[in-house]
Design an enzyme around this catalytic site. Sequence first.
Site, PDB file in Angstrom:
ATOM      1  N   ASP A  13       0.847  -1.190   0.000  1.00 19.60           N
ATOM      2  CA  ASP A  13       0.000   0.000   0.000  1.00 19.60           C
ATOM      3  C   ASP A  13       0.882   1.239   0.000  1.00 19.60           C
ATOM      4  O   ASP A  13       2.003   1.229   0.486  1.00 19.60           O
ATOM      5  CB  ASP A  13      -0.971   0.000   1.178  1.00 19.60           C
ATOM      6  CG  ASP A  13      -0.355  -0.513   2.473  1.00 19.60           C
ATOM      7  OD1 ASP A  13       0.866  -0.754   2.507  1.00 19.60           O
ATOM      8  OD2 ASP A  13      -1.090  -0.673   3.457  1.00 19.60           O
ATOM      9  N   GLU A  24      -5.322   3.440   4.299  1.00 18.67           N
ATOM     10  CA  GLU A  24      -5.609   4.078   5.587  1.00 18.67           C
ATOM     11  C   GLU A  24      -7.082   4.420   5.756  1.00 18.67           C
ATOM     12  O   GLU A  24      -7.595   4.431   6.878  1.00 18.67           O
ATOM     13  CB  GLU A  24      -4.756   5.347   5.755  1.00 18.67           C
ATOM     14  CG  GLU A  24      -3.268   5.095   5.896  1.00 18.67           C
ATOM     15  CD  GLU A  24      -2.904   4.386   7.191  1.00 18.67           C
ATOM     16  OE1 GLU A  24      -3.800   4.173   8.040  1.00 18.67           O
ATOM     17  OE2 GLU A  24      -1.727   4.030   7.359  1.00 18.67           O
TER      18      GLU A  24
END
Length: 459
Positions: free
Chosen positions: A118, A188
């Site tokens: 990510d 997130e």
Amino acid sequence: MRITTVRLLPHLAGLGALFLSATNVIALDSPTSSDSVLPQALIDKVSTTLDTDTLRLTAIFKDLHQHPEIAFMETRTAAIVAKELKSLGFTVTEGIGKTGVVAILKNGPGPTVWFRADMDSNSVRETTGLAYAAKEKQRLPDGSEIDVMHACGHDAHVTWLLGLATAMVAMKTDWSGTLVVYAQPAEEVGLGAQAMVDDRLWERGFPKPDYAFGTHTAPGPVGTISSSPGVRMAGVDQLDITFNGLGGHGSTPQMTIDPVVMAAQAVMSYQTIISRNLDPQASAVLSVGSIVAGRDNNVIPETSVLKLNLRWFTADVREHMLKRIDEINRGIAIAAGVSADQMPTRLMKGNSGPLINDKALVARINPSLEALLGQGKVIDHFPAVMGSEDFQEAFKPLGTPYTFLLVGVAPPELFAKAQAEGRPFPYSNHNPDFFVDLSAIALGAKVNTVAVLSILAKR
């Protein structure tokens, strides 16, 4: 199979529960099939290859750390990933789910493995004092600016992925199959994996995965990882609650319906959901991370917004929490005199289910990981934690077996000092003092590579 028992410190929580020093781990060795362990010569070759690449990877990491980008704005990071992977000979597709990158390397017959990193950062002001600390603010589409920092190690994840890709190209004669590495946006906020799926990830002709892997930083000691089967992380929801009131002058509250008071009542009432509405043995968390209301001291605003975060392991607990949130909101609004057409609203923003590592896949990779790191360095039996991920959401439509590893990134001496002082770790993820020790850069790439080779290596 190696059976591990651990001594859990009573105050360990969140991701901290996944890591202890090697002195707290007692390994009880039982016979392990030699077929599941990579040859030591191959593991040594991984180490040598990535040791040679350490300076380059460290430079990439420092650059990424200095230039963090928040969810769905990772354009610079994505461009670096795409450029590096194209130079290695991967077939690269950009712009999936806005900034996602998928890169394919075919190397003969065999399984297909997908590996994820990510890319996004946090809205945190860095206080590490590192020479390569993030210092510049990020400009948002509305023109405002925010502090940004890689306070969860996604800069390391991207670097580890590039290290894996480089090593696998250098070692093409040692494996056969297809490797797909991909950089995901917006972990997130819990939206990135689903955004890639919604952008036709599985309808673009990419080779379907037989197995999937991901890794994540955690502030355990460098050289220690967690690779455990079963439920590892909780499901998560991000949601906003808006209370509608009637604004007015602060001196005449009787002429208003105060949304700030309603918000305050709601924050306190939500806490009874966990303590009084759920079975005491059911694990759940409800946190209010932000209250947004008004601007001026002497003005009662029209609205207030609460930003909530839920953690849960079962669907019935999740649904009960949402039901009680709605009931509490409505009750507070009715008591305040809000009209029926102005009742509070709930906006669901991001959702991921629990992360559940495949038992057979964990058993397949762990012996080789232990051969890489040393006895007692692979922690394979820990209770699940309330931390969450969206990695698994990409593979939910396919039912792909996956495993998600956590890699220690704290200097061992700082970890030992924290333990001696009664603290689980020297720092934690999402804090402004979070950092990745540079000795973990090559090591994380080695862990990635050995995990993938456990599937793709020629036998």
